[in-house]
Motif scaffolding. Structure first.
Motif, mmCIF file in Angstrom:
data_model
loop_
_atom_site.group_PDB
_atom_site.id
_atom_site.type_symbol
_atom_site.label_atom_id
_atom_site.label_comp_id
_atom_site.label_asym_id
_atom_site.label_seq_id
_atom_site.Cartn_x
_atom_site.Cartn_y
_atom_site.Cartn_z
ATOM 1 N N ILE A 54 89.737 2.386 46.267
ATOM 2 C CA ILE A 54 90.250 3.362 47.235
ATOM 3 C C ILE A 54 89.275 4.527 47.269
ATOM 4 O O ILE A 54 88.904 5.067 46.229
ATOM 5 C CB ILE A 54 91.658 3.870 46.859
ATOM 6 C CG1 ILE A 54 92.681 2.745 46.955
ATOM 7 C CG2 ILE A 54 92.062 5.038 47.753
ATOM 8 C CD1 ILE A 54 94.097 3.140 46.548
ATOM 9 N N GLY A 56 88.521 8.283 49.574
ATOM 10 C CA GLY A 56 89.214 9.278 50.380
ATOM 11 C C GLY A 56 89.800 10.332 49.467
ATOM 12 O O GLY A 56 89.803 10.194 48.242
ATOM 13 N N SER A 57 90.318 11.409 50.061
ATOM 14 C CA SER A 57 90.806 12.515 49.241
ATOM 15 C C SER A 57 92.220 12.965 49.560
ATOM 16 O O SER A 57 92.815 13.691 48.776
ATOM 17 C CB SER A 57 89.858 13.711 49.374
ATOM 18 O OG SER A 57 89.784 14.116 50.728
ATOM 19 N N PRO A 59 96.053 11.927 49.998
ATOM 20 C CA PRO A 59 97.006 10.823 49.801
ATOM 21 C C PRO A 59 97.983 10.708 50.969
ATOM 22 O O PRO A 59 98.136 11.643 51.754
ATOM 23 C CB PRO A 59 97.718 11.202 48.505
ATOM 24 C CG PRO A 59 97.579 12.666 48.378
ATOM 25 C CD PRO A 59 96.301 13.035 49.067
ATOM 26 N N SER A 63 97.130 10.115 55.372
ATOM 27 C CA SER A 63 96.032 9.838 54.456
ATOM 28 C C SER A 63 94.715 9.550 55.157
ATOM 29 O O SER A 63 94.676 8.989 56.245
ATOM 30 C CB SER A 63 96.399 8.626 53.595
ATOM 31 O OG SER A 63 95.347 8.277 52.741
ATOM 32 N N ASP A 64 93.616 9.941 54.494
ATOM 33 C CA ASP A 64 92.281 9.523 54.922
ATOM 34 C C ASP A 64 91.746 8.435 53.976
ATOM 35 O O ASP A 64 90.574 8.092 54.025
ATOM 36 C CB ASP A 64 91.318 10.714 54.958
ATOM 37 C CG ASP A 64 90.980 11.255 53.574
ATOM 38 O OD1 ASP A 64 91.681 10.923 52.596
ATOM 39 O OD2 ASP A 64 90.008 12.026 53.477
ATOM 40 N N MET A 65 92.627 7.905 53.128
ATOM 41 C CA MET A 65 92.200 6.931 52.129
ATOM 42 C C MET A 65 91.985 5.553 52.742
ATOM 43 O O MET A 65 92.720 5.134 53.625
ATOM 44 C CB MET A 65 93.215 6.836 50.988
ATOM 45 C CG MET A 65 93.269 8.093 50.158
ATOM 46 S SD MET A 65 94.421 7.922 48.796
ATOM 47 C CE MET A 65 93.897 9.294 47.792
ATOM 48 N N ASP A 66 90.961 4.865 52.211
ATOM 49 C CA ASP A 66 90.630 3.517 52.660
ATOM 50 C C ASP A 66 90.613 2.610 51.434
ATOM 51 O O ASP A 66 89.952 2.914 50.440
ATOM 52 C CB ASP A 66 89.255 3.520 53.344
ATOM 53 C CG ASP A 66 88.867 2.147 53.834
ATOM 54 O OD1 ASP A 66 89.693 1.500 54.512
ATOM 55 O OD2 ASP A 66 87.738 1.703 53.526
ATOM 56 N N ARG A 67 91.330 1.502 51.497
ATOM 57 C CA ARG A 67 91.412 0.549 50.391
ATOM 58 C C ARG A 67 90.774 -0.767 50.801
ATOM 59 O O ARG A 67 90.954 -1.245 51.911
ATOM 60 C CB ARG A 67 92.879 0.305 50.014
ATOM 61 C CG ARG A 67 93.051 -0.650 48.835
ATOM 62 C CD ARG A 67 94.502 -1.039 48.654
ATOM 63 N NE ARG A 67 95.106 -1.583 49.851
ATOM 64 C CZ ARG A 67 94.948 -2.829 50.295
ATOM 65 N NH1 ARG A 67 94.199 -3.679 49.632
ATOM 66 N NH2 ARG A 67 95.544 -3.225 51.403
#
Length: 192
Positions: A54, A56-57, A59, A63-67
């Motif tokens: 994961i 990004g910053s 949660p 979210s801007d998170m990429d998994r």
């Protein structure tokens, strides 16, 4: 959580002591989580047979998170996971691995002990065995226990991929001392 073993929950930011939003602030991974490792730019999520990443910053939600799955190499015991210089080292019955989050290097294959390592795990049972590791400078220490019985303890000079056997270490866990240079602590099986 037993009903969702592939789910990672995220704390509220910036105050992790606020009430957690378990209805919205989570990410589901593809596989059941067996361990985690954080580096300066990613979170690695281990399962028995895979590793996901994961980046990004922010949660969820919003979210801007990429998994993404980075490979079919997993970690069977979270006690084997160590972070060294923004790389992550971990173990499973197939070998000891190093990843930077993009690919994998087998320290056991490159150190010419892959057959020896895999032979140690002929009777492996994830429920009763432990694979515990620690880092001291550029050395990775790993102790393999079958319940209370020592299977083997090895030490790897990570940059050189050179391995040694250690006959007197029965570690069930290792940890680096906080605020001290050059100290590693170990929990020795059978000792107070």
């Amino acid at each position: 959580n037993n009903s969702t073993p592939n789910r990672l929950y995220f704390s509220p930011t910036p105050d992790i002591q606020d009430t957690w939003d378990t209805s919205n602030s989570y990410i589901d991974c593809d596989y059941s989580v067996s361990g985690l490792a954080a580096t300066s730019n990613m979170l690695l999520i281990f399962s028995q047979g895979h590793t996901e990443r994961i980046i990004g910053s922010t949660p969820p939600p919003g979210s801007d998170m990429d998994r993404t799955v980075i490979g079919s190499v997993g970690c069977t015991d979270a006690r084997s996971i160590c972070v060294q210089e923004n790389n992550v080292i971990f173990a499973n019955p197939r070998g000891v691995w190093l990843t930077n989050g993009a690919g994998f290097a087998s320290l056991t294959t490159e150190g010419l002990i892959e057959s020896y390592w895999q032979g140690l795990f002929e009777d492996y049972d994830v429920a009763s065995w432990s694979i515990a590791a620690g880092i001291y400078r550029s050395f990775y220490f790993v102790s393999i226990m079958d319940g209370t019985t020592l299977v083997d303890t090895l030490m790897c000079n990570v940059p050189r991929r050179a391995w040694w056997r250690l006959g007197n270490v029965k570690g069930k866990m290792f940890a680096q001392a906080v605020g001290q240079q050059g100290v590693i602590e170990g929990g020795h099986r059978g000792q107070a």
